[in-house]
Design a protein around this motif. Structure first.
Motif, PDB file in Angstrom:
ATOM      1  N   PRO A 149      -3.489   2.882   5.463  1.00 44.66           N
ATOM      2  CA  PRO A 149      -4.337   3.626   4.521  1.00 44.66           C
ATOM      3  C   PRO A 149      -3.890   5.066   4.325  1.00 44.66           C
ATOM      4  O   PRO A 149      -3.933   5.583   3.204  1.00 44.66           O
ATOM      5  N   GLN A 150      -3.457   5.738   5.413  1.00 44.34           N
ATOM      6  CA  GLN A 150      -3.076   7.140   5.276  1.00 44.34           C
ATOM      7  C   GLN A 150      -1.786   7.312   4.470  1.00 44.34           C
ATOM      8  O   GLN A 150      -1.628   8.302   3.741  1.00 44.34           O
ATOM      9  N   LEU A 151      -0.869   6.342   4.573  1.00 44.70           N
ATOM     10  CA  LEU A 151       0.356   6.439   3.773  1.00 44.70           C
ATOM     11  C   LEU A 151       0.051   6.146   2.302  1.00 44.70           C
ATOM     12  O   LEU A 151       0.553   6.838   1.407  1.00 44.70           O
ATOM     13  N   ARG A 152      -0.759   5.155   2.034  1.00 41.51           N
ATOM     14  CA  ARG A 152      -1.133   4.867   0.647  1.00 41.51           C
ATOM     15  C   ARG A 152      -1.856   6.056   0.021  1.00 41.51           C
ATOM     16  O   ARG A 152      -1.614   6.404  -1.149  1.00 41.51           O
ATOM     17  N   ALA A 354       6.705   8.209   7.594  1.00 41.89           N
ATOM     18  CA  ALA A 354       6.737   8.391   6.147  1.00 41.89           C
ATOM     19  C   ALA A 354       5.519   9.161   5.652  1.00 41.89           C
ATOM     20  O   ALA A 354       5.620   9.953   4.714  1.00 41.89           O
ATOM     21  N   THR A 355       4.378   8.965   6.289  1.00 43.46           N
ATOM     22  CA  THR A 355       3.178   9.705   5.891  1.00 43.46           C
ATOM     23  C   THR A 355       3.389  11.199   6.054  1.00 43.46           C
ATOM     24  O   THR A 355       3.041  12.001   5.172  1.00 43.46           O
ATOM     25  N   VAL A 356       3.986  11.581   7.167  1.00 43.25           N
ATOM     26  CA  VAL A 356       4.298  12.992   7.403  1.00 43.25           C
ATOM     27  C   VAL A 356       5.247  13.510   6.332  1.00 43.25           C
ATOM     28  O   VAL A 356       5.071  14.600   5.771  1.00 43.25           O
ATOM     29  N   LEU A 357       6.264  12.729   6.013  1.00 44.52           N
ATOM     30  CA  LEU A 357       7.296  13.164   5.071  1.00 44.52           C
ATOM     31  C   LEU A 357       6.780  13.246   3.637  1.00 44.52           C
ATOM     32  O   LEU A 357       7.135  14.172   2.899  1.00 44.52           O
ATOM     33  N   VAL A 358       5.955  12.292   3.223  1.00 37.94           N
ATOM     34  CA  VAL A 358       5.424  12.328   1.862  1.00 37.94           C
ATOM     35  C   VAL A 358       4.562  13.570   1.665  1.00 37.94           C
ATOM     36  O   VAL A 358       4.573  14.186   0.588  1.00 37.94           O
TER      37      VAL A 358
END
Length: 482
Positions: A149-152, A354-358
């Motif tokens: 959910p956090q990445l989306r 990826a969440t951190v990077l986005v």
């Protein structure tokens, strides 16, 4: 489109595209066949179009019917046309499988076949932070259908910040951009469906369309006028009725061109009006080197009009296999269900990183652009100094220079010779459909400067050797006709 329902190309329309017959090479029928072939491979004449009757075209061109019939025969023999019962002669593109070398990390090999920079410095800290967050996920089963959910939410926020309001339920996380594109094509295409593609285009797009049972219909890209694609695509949509379009509006691969804000609005609306869903590849979005990033292609049309795919392979690192797609929520659910049948989940640790990077993607892209500008300058300077006969326009974005080779130089032959010297290249034909672009070569500027200089040095030596061989052979001997 079922057999017998192909769009027709009128005799007057084709005659206008062919131009004055007096300017064609002789024999006249062979020159006419070559001109039609060139129109096909350039995307000016769509594949799958019904050619005009021989008598009608002969009248428009003011040539004999035998000339037109002979030209059609040549086109059929070369695979650029086929005779279909009830449809006459229909244009086609032969299946040409150009060499595409797998990536190499072997010592002493310079890999310019792949436009892939090294990892961004932000990658390792992102994984360190992700490792700190991982323990909270360990008590659960570890599967995240459609993505964490956090990445989306992070991806949705990135789209929203760029002018395309997006909710998390419109996002599906995949194992890379190619995985997202393959998912969309496999789900939305039926065998035999046509797909409009830019020409030239990313070789992976052609392969993915073929793997899904689709047929590519090329639309010519003009690096000097990117927005000319709007009119070309409109013609293709009208004549070929594609189900999908696969476009790279931001820093197209291999040309590096980008559609203007106005151009993408017109093209998006045009395709949607023709009932064409656009698969938008944003893998190079944010890599505009000389111009600001335009609004997303999907802005201004209904969410169902587009499936936008993106990821971190170019901005961060090819080894981080995280991608995503964004579309209308209902279609996203359908695509997510299809993905779950192929794989239950993308790796949780990779998604956390990826969440951190986005969330810091704008800053990462700023650093990446600065690096690419420096390397672009090195490559262009070396080409100008060592290969002045090559045409190497400076791309306004992307990762590579799309070079036009001097007359008589074959990209395929050059690629083969360079491989023997430890330089891997992607020949020009890999970026087209049919036999196009053997007079072009894509040269990425993703490697460090010293390796770019070494690569151009190899190309310059091969060029000198080819010229020496040609000079030693002397002019061609005249033919004696008896």
């Amino acid at each position: 489109m079922p057999p017998g329902s192909e769009r027709s190309t009128g005799a007057r329309e084709l005659a206008t595209l062919v131009g004055p017959v007096v300017g064609l090479p002789t024999p006249r029928y062979a020159g006419l066949a070559r001109r039609v072939r060139d129109l096909l491979t350039a995307g000016a004449l769509p594949a799958g179009a019904r050619l005009p009757a021989e008598r009608e075209l002969a009248t428009e061109l003011d040539v004999s019917r035998v000339t037109v019939a002979s030209a059609y025969r040549v086109l059929r023999d070369e695979g650029f046309a086929r005779t279909r019962h009830g449809s006459g002669t229909v244009t086609a593109l032969p299946d040409v499988r150009s060499g595409w070398t797998p990536p190499s990390t072997a010592p002493g090999v310079i890999d310019l076949a792949h436009a892939a920079p090294e990892a961004a410095p932000e990658l390792l800290p992102a994984y360190e932070q992700a490792l700190g967050e991982l323990p909270a996920h360990l008590p659960a089963h570890g599967y995240a259908p459609s993505g964490l959910p956090q990445l989306r939410a992070a991806v949705a926020g990135w789209f929203t910040a760029r002018g395309l309001p997006t909710d998390a339920d419109q996002v599906v996380v995949t194992a890379g951009v190619g995985d997202a594109a393959a998912l969309a094509l496999d789900t939305l295409l039926e065998p035999g469906d046509r797909v409009l593609v830019e020409h030239p285009t990313y070789p992976g797009a052609v392969g993915l369309v073929a793997a899904a049972g689709g047929r590519c219909v090329p639309a010519a890209v003009d690096p000097a006028d990117p927005d000319a694609l709007v009119g070309t695509a409109q013609l293709v949509a009208r004549q070929s009725s594609p189900r999908l379009a696969y476009l790279m509006p931001d820093c197209s691969n291999p040309t590096g061109v980008a559609l203007s804000a106005a151009g993408r609005r017109r093209l998006a609306a045009t395709l949607w009006q023709h009932g064409v869903v656009t698969l938008v590849d944003e893998v190079s979005t944010g890599l505009e080197l000389d111009t600001p990033t335009a609004p997303p292609f999907a802005a201004g049309v209904p969410d169902a009009a587009t499936v936008t795919v993106g990821g971190l392979s170019k901005a961060v690192w090819g080894g981080l296999r995280i991608g995503w797609l964004r579309t209308e929520a209902g279609l996203a659910d359908r695509l997510g269900e299809a993905l779950s049948r192929r794989q239950l989940s993308v790796g949780v640790l990779d998604q956390l990183a990826a969440t951190v990077l986005v969330r810091q993607l704008d800053e990462i892209l700023e650093h990446r652009r600065a690096l690419l500008r420096e390397r672009r300058a090195v490559l262009l300077a070396e080409l100008a100094a060592q290969l002045p006969d090559w045409t190497a326009p400076a791309p306004t974005g992307g990762l590579a220079v799309w070079c036009r080779l001097p007359p008589g130089t074959s990209s395929a032959a050059l690629t083969s010779a360079a491989a023997e010297r430890g330089l891997l290249l992607a020949e020009g034909r890999a970026f087209g459909t049919g036999h196009a672009f053997d007079d072009h070569l894509r040269l990425p500027f993703t490697l460090p400067p010293e390796r770019l200089r070494a690569a151009v040095g190899v190309l310059a030596r091969l060029d000198r050797e080819a010229r020496t061989t040609a000079a030693a052979a002397g002019p061609p001997r005249p033919l004696t006709v008896v």
